[in-house]
Design a protein around this motif. Structure first.
Motif, PDB file in Angstrom:
ATOM      1  N   VAL A 183      -7.594  -1.542   0.578  1.00 25.28           N
ATOM      2  CA  VAL A 183      -6.400  -1.164   1.334  1.00 25.28           C
ATOM      3  C   VAL A 183      -5.502  -0.254   0.508  1.00 25.28           C
ATOM      4  O   VAL A 183      -4.996   0.768   0.991  1.00 25.28           O
ATOM      5  N   MET A 184      -5.296  -0.602  -0.776  1.00 25.39           N
ATOM      6  CA  MET A 184      -4.414   0.188  -1.644  1.00 25.39           C
ATOM      7  C   MET A 184      -5.006   1.564  -1.923  1.00 25.39           C
ATOM      8  O   MET A 184      -4.356   2.597  -1.749  1.00 25.39           O
ATOM      9  N   GLY A 185      -6.232   1.579  -2.414  1.00 27.04           N
ATOM     10  CA  GLY A 185      -6.853   2.836  -2.793  1.00 27.04           C
ATOM     11  C   GLY A 185      -7.004   3.788  -1.628  1.00 27.04           C
ATOM     12  O   GLY A 185      -6.809   5.001  -1.774  1.00 27.04           O
ATOM     13  N   GLN A 187      -5.597   8.844   1.031  1.00 30.10           N
ATOM     14  CA  GLN A 187      -5.201   9.567   2.238  1.00 30.10           C
ATOM     15  C   GLN A 187      -3.839  10.240   2.081  1.00 30.10           C
ATOM     16  O   GLN A 187      -3.617  11.344   2.586  1.00 30.10           O
ATOM     17  N   THR A 188      -2.929   9.578   1.367  1.00 26.98           N
ATOM     18  CA  THR A 188      -1.608  10.174   1.140  1.00 26.98           C
ATOM     19  C   THR A 188      -1.708  11.453   0.315  1.00 26.98           C
ATOM     20  O   THR A 188      -1.102  12.478   0.650  1.00 26.98           O
ATOM     21  N   LEU A 189      -2.490  11.413  -0.753  1.00 25.76           N
ATOM     22  CA  LEU A 189      -2.608  12.581  -1.626  1.00 25.76           C
ATOM     23  C   LEU A 189      -3.415  13.692  -0.964  1.00 25.76           C
ATOM     24  O   LEU A 189      -3.126  14.877  -1.162  1.00 25.76           O
ATOM     25  N   ALA A 190      -4.404  13.307  -0.163  1.00 25.76           N
ATOM     26  CA  ALA A 190      -5.134  14.323   0.600  1.00 25.76           C
ATOM     27  C   ALA A 190      -4.196  15.008   1.591  1.00 25.76           C
ATOM     28  O   ALA A 190      -4.336  16.211   1.871  1.00 25.76           O
ATOM     29  N   TYR A 238      -4.117  18.140  -1.865  1.00 30.15           N
ATOM     30  CA  TYR A 238      -4.886  18.088  -3.113  1.00 30.15           C
ATOM     31  C   TYR A 238      -6.323  17.708  -2.760  1.00 30.15           C
ATOM     32  O   TYR A 238      -6.552  16.930  -1.830  1.00 30.15           O
ATOM     33  N   PRO A 239      -7.307  18.232  -3.483  1.00 22.73           N
ATOM     34  CA  PRO A 239      -8.689  17.776  -3.269  1.00 22.73           C
ATOM     35  C   PRO A 239      -8.844  16.353  -3.812  1.00 22.73           C
ATOM     36  O   PRO A 239      -8.605  16.110  -4.995  1.00 22.73           O
ATOM     37  N   VAL A 240      -9.222  15.428  -2.956  1.00 21.74           N
ATOM     38  CA  VAL A 240      -9.248  14.008  -3.313  1.00 21.74           C
ATOM     39  C   VAL A 240     -10.638  13.442  -3.099  1.00 21.74           C
ATOM     40  O   VAL A 240     -11.292  13.716  -2.085  1.00 21.74           O
ATOM     41  N   ALA A 241     -11.084  12.634  -4.050  1.00 26.14           N
ATOM     42  CA  ALA A 241     -12.337  11.890  -3.933  1.00 26.14           C
ATOM     43  C   ALA A 241     -12.057  10.421  -4.170  1.00 26.14           C
ATOM     44  O   ALA A 241     -11.145  10.060  -4.924  1.00 26.14           O
ATOM     45  N   GLY A 242     -12.834   9.559  -3.520  1.00 23.71           N
ATOM     46  CA  GLY A 242     -12.712   8.122  -3.721  1.00 23.71           C
ATOM     47  C   GLY A 242     -14.019   7.541  -4.225  1.00 23.71           C
ATOM     48  O   GLY A 242     -15.094   7.911  -3.747  1.00 23.71           O
ATOM     49  N   TRP A 243     -13.919   6.648  -5.204  1.00 22.97           N
ATOM     50  CA  TRP A 243     -15.111   5.984  -5.736  1.00 22.97           C
ATOM     51  C   TRP A 243     -14.937   4.475  -5.627  1.00 22.97           C
ATOM     52  O   TRP A 243     -13.869   3.926  -5.930  1.00 22.97           O
ATOM     53  N   ALA A 281       0.818  -1.216   0.000  1.00 26.75           N
ATOM     54  CA  ALA A 281       0.000   0.000   0.000  1.00 26.75           C
ATOM     55  C   ALA A 281       0.846   1.258   0.000  1.00 26.75           C
ATOM     56  O   ALA A 281       0.560   2.211  -0.734  1.00 26.75           O
ATOM     57  N   VAL A 282       1.901   1.284   0.801  1.00 27.41           N
ATOM     58  CA  VAL A 282       2.737   2.486   0.837  1.00 27.41           C
ATOM     59  C   VAL A 282       3.465   2.674  -0.487  1.00 27.41           C
ATOM     60  O   VAL A 282       3.666   3.805  -0.947  1.00 27.41           O
TER      61      VAL A 282
END
Length: 310
Positions: A144-146, A151-154, A158-163, A94-95
């Motif tokens: 786990v990966m996504g 969370q890292t990019l947030a 950066y504005p981050v969304a997850g789908w 994941a990291v």
């Protein structure tokens, strides 16, 4: 209890078998031998195993996969519904995936590729500062990966969304769920990062219809599976200018054929399926823990839900 180890990607199987045996002393762990007889194994630890593994070892009850992706196992002859499949949930991957996604995002948003070109020309030319609000990120897949990627990019503001199929609540990450919310998710994303598992529902999801819904100047980052991407559609959208660039780690055919147009495309960055490798020590510890739980009759972590494919 007999356990079979079968991996086409490791030239030194004893580097896996010996520490596994030490952590699971009550079992006998055997290495796969081509054209050998069945050993009557009840469990198997595999990564890209031989195509006839399920035809030869018909007593298998569970398979422990040394990776997160399990789609290839379902295609092998002799695979039955009775077999339990257990995948790695992290094992240091994941990291690495988060690092890769951050690299792709920063290379695009901070224009590091342009600076590399300027260096070749010995050109000293600072480019305009970026506004992070102009680079909204969309992460497809909240496993786990996504989740680690998002969370890292947030954390870089950066504005981050997850789908994902069912949605997932993460601090600082906007949630989108299901096919009904996919258009809204795409329409707010400039950098699209795919970490989805490969299933019948997600195969070909990165196609002309979805990719052209992204914001102008969009970049696509595929670290899921090659079959998620319709390669011809991506090339057409890059050529038309609808997409600005792509960073690709996985492909429909690997190794990528020498004649493939991705190799020399000026707006495509290629890596050879290295975004996230399962780390040996962490993988062995996780698999051994699951095997010991299996032997004790306890619940396992990472069991694949057959109906979902992950």
């Amino acid at each position: 209890m007999k356990i079979l180890f079968a991996s086409a990607h490791d030239s030194d199987p004893q580097s896996w078998i010996a520490p596994l045996q030490a952590l699971v002393p009550q079992a006998e762990i055997h290495n796969w031998v081509d054209a050998g007889p069945s050993i009557g194994a009840q469990l198997a630890v595999v990564w890209n195993p031989p195509a006839d593994i399920f035809l030869r070892e018909t007593d298998l009850r569970a398979v422990f996969n040394l990776g997160a992706g399990v789609d290839a196992l379902f295609k092998l002859p002799g695979f039955t519904e009775a077999l339990r499949v257990v995948r790695l949930e992290d094992a240091g991957m994941a990291v690495q995936m988060a690092e890769y996604a951050a690299y792709a995002l920063l290379r695009a948003s901070r224009r590091f590729g342009d600076y590399e070109s300027q260096q070749e020309k010995r050109l000293w030319k600072p480019l305009p500062d970026i506004q992070r609000k102009d680079w909204p990120v969309g992460v497809m897949g909240m496993g786990v990966m996504g989740a680690r990627v998002a969370q890292t990019l947030a954390g870089l503001d950066y504005p981050v969304a997850g789908w994902s199929r069912s949605g997932k609540d993460l601090p600082g990450v906007e949630k989108f769920a299901g096919r009904g919310q996919l258009p809204s998710f795409l329409a707010r994303s400039r950098v699209l990062i795919n970490t989805l598992p490969l299933t019948d529902e997600t195969r070909g999801i990165l196609c002309r219809d979805t990719l052209q819904q992204l914001l102008p100047g969009a970049h696509v980052v595929n670290v899921g599976r090659g079959e998620h991407l319709v390669e011809a559609d991506l090339l057409a959208l890059l050529e038309s200018g609808r997409l600005e660039g792509a960073t690709l780690d996985v492909f429909c055919q690997e190794p990528l054929p020498q004649e493939h147009p991705f190799w020399q495309h000026p707006r495509v960055t290629i890596t050879p399926h290295v975004a996230a490798a399962s780390l040996r020590e962490a993988s062995i510890a996780q698999v051994a823990g699951n095997i010991n739980r299996y032997l004790r009759g306890e619940p396992l972590s990472g069991v694949v839900a057959r109906g979902r494919g992950y």
